[in-house]
Design a protein around this motif. Structure first.
Motif, PDB file in Angstrom:
ATOM      1  N   HIS A 179       0.836  -1.202   0.000  1.00 25.74           N
ATOM      2  CA  HIS A 179       0.000   0.000   0.000  1.00 25.74           C
ATOM      3  C   HIS A 179       0.867   1.247   0.000  1.00 25.74           C
ATOM      4  N   ASP A 180       1.916   1.238   0.844  1.00 30.55           N
ATOM      5  CA  ASP A 180       2.820   2.389   0.899  1.00 30.55           C
ATOM      6  C   ASP A 180       3.506   2.593  -0.442  1.00 30.55           C
ATOM      7  N   LEU A 181       3.927   1.460  -1.065  1.00 34.45           N
ATOM      8  CA  LEU A 181       4.599   1.562  -2.362  1.00 34.45           C
ATOM      9  C   LEU A 181       3.647   2.116  -3.418  1.00 34.45           C
ATOM     10  N   LEU A 182       2.375   1.689  -3.355  1.00 36.01           N
ATOM     11  CA  LEU A 182       1.382   2.193  -4.299  1.00 36.01           C
ATOM     12  C   LEU A 182       1.207   3.698  -4.134  1.00 36.01           C
ATOM     13  N   GLU A 183       1.088   4.149  -2.885  1.00 35.81           N
ATOM     14  CA  GLU A 183       0.924   5.587  -2.650  1.00 35.81           C
ATOM     15  C   GLU A 183       2.159   6.359  -3.099  1.00 35.81           C
ATOM     16  N   GLU A 184       3.346   5.771  -2.838  1.00 39.76           N
ATOM     17  CA  GLU A 184       4.585   6.409  -3.286  1.00 39.76           C
ATOM     18  C   GLU A 184       4.635   6.469  -4.813  1.00 39.76           C
ATOM     19  N   LEU A 185       4.147   5.390  -5.462  1.00 40.90           N
ATOM     20  CA  LEU A 185       4.153   5.354  -6.926  1.00 40.90           C
ATOM     21  C   LEU A 185       3.228   6.416  -7.497  1.00 40.90           C
ATOM     22  N   LYS A 186       2.040   6.545  -6.917  1.00 41.90           N
ATOM     23  CA  LYS A 186       1.115   7.584  -7.373  1.00 41.90           C
ATOM     24  C   LYS A 186       1.750   8.970  -7.218  1.00 41.90           C
ATOM     25  N   ARG A 187       2.406   9.166  -6.070  1.00 38.57           N
ATOM     26  CA  ARG A 187       3.062  10.455  -5.824  1.00 38.57           C
ATOM     27  C   ARG A 187       4.221  10.654  -6.800  1.00 38.57           C
ATOM     28  N   GLY A 188       4.953   9.553  -7.067  1.00 41.42           N
ATOM     29  CA  GLY A 188       6.080   9.634  -7.990  1.00 41.42           C
ATOM     30  C   GLY A 188       5.653   9.982  -9.400  1.00 41.42           C
ATOM     31  N   LEU A 189       4.500   9.451  -9.829  1.00 44.31           N
ATOM     32  CA  LEU A 189       3.990   9.787 -11.155  1.00 44.31           C
ATOM     33  C   LEU A 189       3.599  11.266 -11.226  1.00 44.31           C
ATOM     34  N   GLY A 192      15.355   5.522  -2.583  1.00 46.22           N
ATOM     35  CA  GLY A 192      16.362   5.339  -3.623  1.00 46.22           C
ATOM     36  C   GLY A 192      15.770   4.649  -4.839  1.00 46.22           C
ATOM     37  N   PHE A 193      16.617   3.917  -5.574  1.00 46.72           N
ATOM     38  CA  PHE A 193      16.141   3.221  -6.772  1.00 46.72           C
ATOM     39  C   PHE A 193      15.242   2.050  -6.375  1.00 46.72           C
ATOM     40  N   ILE A 194      14.108   1.942  -7.031  1.00 47.25           N
ATOM     41  CA  ILE A 194      13.150   0.854  -6.801  1.00 47.25           C
ATOM     42  C   ILE A 194      13.038   0.049  -8.086  1.00 47.25           C
ATOM     43  N   SER A 195      13.189  -1.258  -7.970  1.00 44.16           N
ATOM     44  CA  SER A 195      13.195  -2.128  -9.143  1.00 44.16           C
ATOM     45  C   SER A 195      11.840  -2.116  -9.852  1.00 44.16           C
ATOM     46  N   PRO A 196      11.859  -2.094 -11.204  1.00 41.33           N
ATOM     47  CA  PRO A 196      10.593  -2.179 -11.955  1.00 41.33           C
ATOM     48  C   PRO A 196       9.817  -3.457 -11.636  1.00 41.33           C
ATOM     49  N   GLU A 197      10.528  -4.531 -11.267  1.00 41.15           N
ATOM     50  CA  GLU A 197       9.840  -5.775 -10.923  1.00 41.15           C
ATOM     51  C   GLU A 197       8.864  -5.562  -9.780  1.00 41.15           C
ATOM     52  N   HIS A 198       9.185  -4.614  -8.888  1.00 40.97           N
ATOM     53  CA  HIS A 198       8.316  -4.352  -7.740  1.00 40.97           C
ATOM     54  C   HIS A 198       7.181  -3.397  -8.107  1.00 40.97           C
ATOM     55  N   PHE A 199       7.536  -2.224  -8.636  1.00 36.24           N
ATOM     56  CA  PHE A 199       6.479  -1.219  -8.798  1.00 36.24           C
ATOM     57  C   PHE A 199       5.582  -1.491 -10.004  1.00 36.24           C
ATOM     58  N   LYS A 242       4.531  -4.526 -10.897  1.00 40.47           N
ATOM     59  CA  LYS A 242       3.547  -5.481 -10.387  1.00 40.47           C
ATOM     60  C   LYS A 242       2.511  -4.791  -9.526  1.00 40.47           C
ATOM     61  N   VAL A 243       2.969  -3.848  -8.691  1.00 36.27           N
ATOM     62  CA  VAL A 243       2.020  -3.095  -7.860  1.00 36.27           C
ATOM     63  C   VAL A 243       1.059  -2.309  -8.744  1.00 36.27           C
ATOM     64  N   ALA A 244       1.587  -1.721  -9.815  1.00 35.15           N
ATOM     65  CA  ALA A 244       0.736  -0.954 -10.727  1.00 35.15           C
ATOM     66  C   ALA A 244      -0.291  -1.853 -11.408  1.00 35.15           C
ATOM     67  N   GLU A 245       0.135  -3.069 -11.795  1.00 36.73           N
ATOM     68  CA  GLU A 245      -0.792  -4.001 -12.442  1.00 36.73           C
ATOM     69  C   GLU A 245      -1.900  -4.432 -11.496  1.00 36.73           C
ATOM     70  N   HIS A 246      -1.549  -4.772 -10.261  1.00 39.16           N
ATOM     71  CA  HIS A 246      -2.526  -5.286  -9.304  1.00 39.16           C
ATOM     72  C   HIS A 246      -3.449  -4.190  -8.758  1.00 39.16           C
ATOM     73  N   SER A 247      -2.982  -2.967  -8.786  1.00 39.20           N
ATOM     74  CA  SER A 247      -3.782  -1.882  -8.197  1.00 39.20           C
ATOM     75  C   SER A 247      -4.602  -1.131  -9.236  1.00 39.20           C
ATOM     76  N   GLY A 248      -4.399  -1.427 -10.530  1.00 41.57           N
ATOM     77  CA  GLY A 248      -5.211  -0.806 -11.561  1.00 41.57           C
ATOM     78  C   GLY A 248      -4.679   0.508 -12.105  1.00 41.57           C
ATOM     79  N   ILE A 249      -3.429   0.885 -11.768  1.00 44.65           N
ATOM     80  CA  ILE A 249      -2.882   2.135 -12.312  1.00 44.65           C
ATOM     81  C   ILE A 249      -1.854   1.849 -13.405  1.00 44.65           C
TER      82      ILE A 249
END
Length: 505
Positions: A252-262, A297-304, A306-313
């Motif tokens: 959940h935190d990674l998803l929120e960070e990803l939304k903020r990062g976008l 720092g750097f976050i692997s695409p393998e992580h974010f 997958k989070v984007a796929e599962h969360s619908g973004i």
């Protein structure tokens, strides 16, 4: 600030303690009931064996009594036959309510009609006190001659032998065993303890029951085992819940960070060159998404990803890639047939508006002399709708590359029915080149398939010259990997293109 930090930590510790402590009472209670059930099940097994032995013993006495009644009875023979039988205390022959013969005392004449049921014999088992020793209670097996209740046998079982049939002193699992027949018990006045754990087991053949009480040691062993197991299970379950909670919280935190990062444009693109196998001439680039988060720092695409796929973004992330790619390339000089590959996730092509979005950017890149290539995975080809999308993309002059070929489940019949431009061979097959591996023949088969389908092939993950030479020998058109270049930022891409232009001129 320090007080606030300590308070937050205190809340976290409190929640962790609650998480671990809450299941314990329930599981301990469950463990207790499981222990009681185990104790009683084991006692039932013991009782079944004891009852089986006693049933056999009583059945044999009935058979002996009936056998005697089927023949004339002589006291001398009765005396000789049972005098030394350790299981029988004394056997009496009764006729018309009178004891006529004893296996110990011989001929006699004693009126016992008042002691019989309605003055007659019957077939039954009873616990009775001995006439000669009222202080001794034992088992009486009574049999009447079939069709003649005035004639029968009374067999008194040896009290010592009967008690040996109820041993508990030799079994440390038992504290007491009681035989009950018609409200009388043996041993007399037996004190049954641990009634909560005790079991009563009835004979299906004869009218008696056995009551078994476990010893405290046996109860304690079972309680310790099951309560400890319950406690251990509680800790395991709590740990699993904690880990799952932390994983979900992290996701959940990674998803929120990803939304903020976008929103803040923290994500950027790097580009890995794709070169010709023959002369290493530049053919194009694959755009790869990267993320540098100020906090982590750097976050692997393998992580974010997958989070984007599962969360619908994932749609927003794909659009971000297209937008960022255009921002990187729109100021570039016009190119000559340069290919730019974009990874398109399976779900993105399920919406018509997404396909239109992709077409608009394909037109923009075409004006810069850049051919847009949509890299899709094998699993998209398994569905009919996915195959229709390929045709629509190619009609819009978007090239299609089948990504990571060889590790999915694409049927050959599907490949024969669709049109595409590139077949990308997964790195796991390229790694087998030069190694004694069973996968190398698979690589050769994939390459042969690509030739038969008459499509261009791109080998991913080429890292050694030996791999490059092997692929060139098998006429694999293009290569991509660290041997030729690592992914580079747009500034390095500009410099690289300038060098290529100078070499061409």
């Amino acid at each position: 600030m320090r007080i606030k930090t300590i308070t937050v930590r205190h809340k976290i510790v409190k929640r962790l303690l609650m998480l671990y402590l809450l299941p314990i009472p329930f599981l301990l209670l469950l463990g207790y009931f499981e222990a009681v059930s185990s104790i009683q099940n084991q006692l039932v097994t013991i009782a079944q064996q004891r009852v089986s032995n006693i049933d056999t013993f009583i059945g044999n006495i009935h058979k002996t009594n009936q056998s005697l009644l089927n023949n004339p009875i002589y006291c001398d023979e009765l005396h000789q036959q049972f005098l030394f039988d350790s299981t029988i205390r004394e056997l009496f022959y009764v006729e018309n309510g009178e004891l006529l013969c004893s296996s110990k005392q011989g001929p006699m004449a004693v009126d016992v009609k008042r002691l019989l049921h309605n003055g007659q014999m019957r077939t039954i088992e009873l616990l009775v006190d001995l006439l000669s020793r009222p202080d001794i209670t034992t088992l009486l097996v009574e049999d009447a001659q079939p069709g003649n209740p005035d004639r029968g046998i009374l067999t008194f079982v040896s009290n010592e032998y009967l008690l040996e049939k109820l041993p508990f002193h030799t079994d440390d699992r038992l504290d007491a065993v009681t035989l009950t027949i018609r409200d009388r018990t043996l041993p007399v006045n037996a004190q049954m303890t641990h009634s909560h754990y005790s079991i009563v087991y009835a004979s299906q053949q004869y009218g008696y029951t056995l009551t078994l009480a476990p010893s405290w040691r046996f109860v304690g062993q079972n309680l310790t085992l099951y309560l400890f197991s319950a406690l251990l299970l509680s800790l395991v379950l709590s740990s699993l819940v904690l880990l799952t909670s932390l994983w979900l919280r992290h996701r959940h935190d990674l998803l929120e960070e990803l939304k903020r990062g976008l929103r803040k444009h923290e994500l950027f693109l790097v580009y890995q060159p794709i070169v010709s196998s023959d002369d290493t001439a530049l053919h194009g680039f694959e755009a790869l998404i990267r993320w540098f988060n100020p906090k982590h720092g750097f976050i692997s695409p393998e992580h974010f990803v997958k989070v984007a796929e599962h969360s619908g973004i994932i749609t927003r992330l794909t659009e971000y890639v297209l937008e960022q790619a255009w921002e990187d390339w729109k100021g570039m000089p016009e190119q000559e047939s340069l290919h730019l590959s974009i990874n398109v996730p399976p779900s993105y092509l399920e919406q018509a508006e997404n396909i239109q979005f992709l077409k608009r950017f394909a037109d923009k890149f075409a004006q810069k002399g850049i051919q847009l290539v949509a890299e899709i995975t094998e699993r998209q080809l398994l569905e009919h709708e996915g195959q229709k999308v390929l045709s629509e993309l190619r009609q819009a002059k978007i090239h299609v590359a089948i990504d990571d070929f060889g590790i999915g489940r694409t049927a050959l019949s599907v490949l024969q029915n669709i049109e595409f431009d590139y077949l990308k061979i997964d790195k796991c097959f390229i790694d087998t080149i030069g190694i004694d591996s069973g996968s190398t023949p698979v690589l050769n088969s994939i390459i042969d398939l690509g030739h038969r389908l008459d499509v261009a092939m791109i080998a991913e993950g080429v890292e050694t010259q030996q791999q490059s030479d092997y692929l060139q020998k098998l006429d694999v058109g293009y290569q991509q990997g660290y041997l030729h270049s690592r992914p580079m930022d747009i500034g390095s891409v500009t410099e690289h293109l300038q060098k290529v232009s100078m070499q061409d001129s």
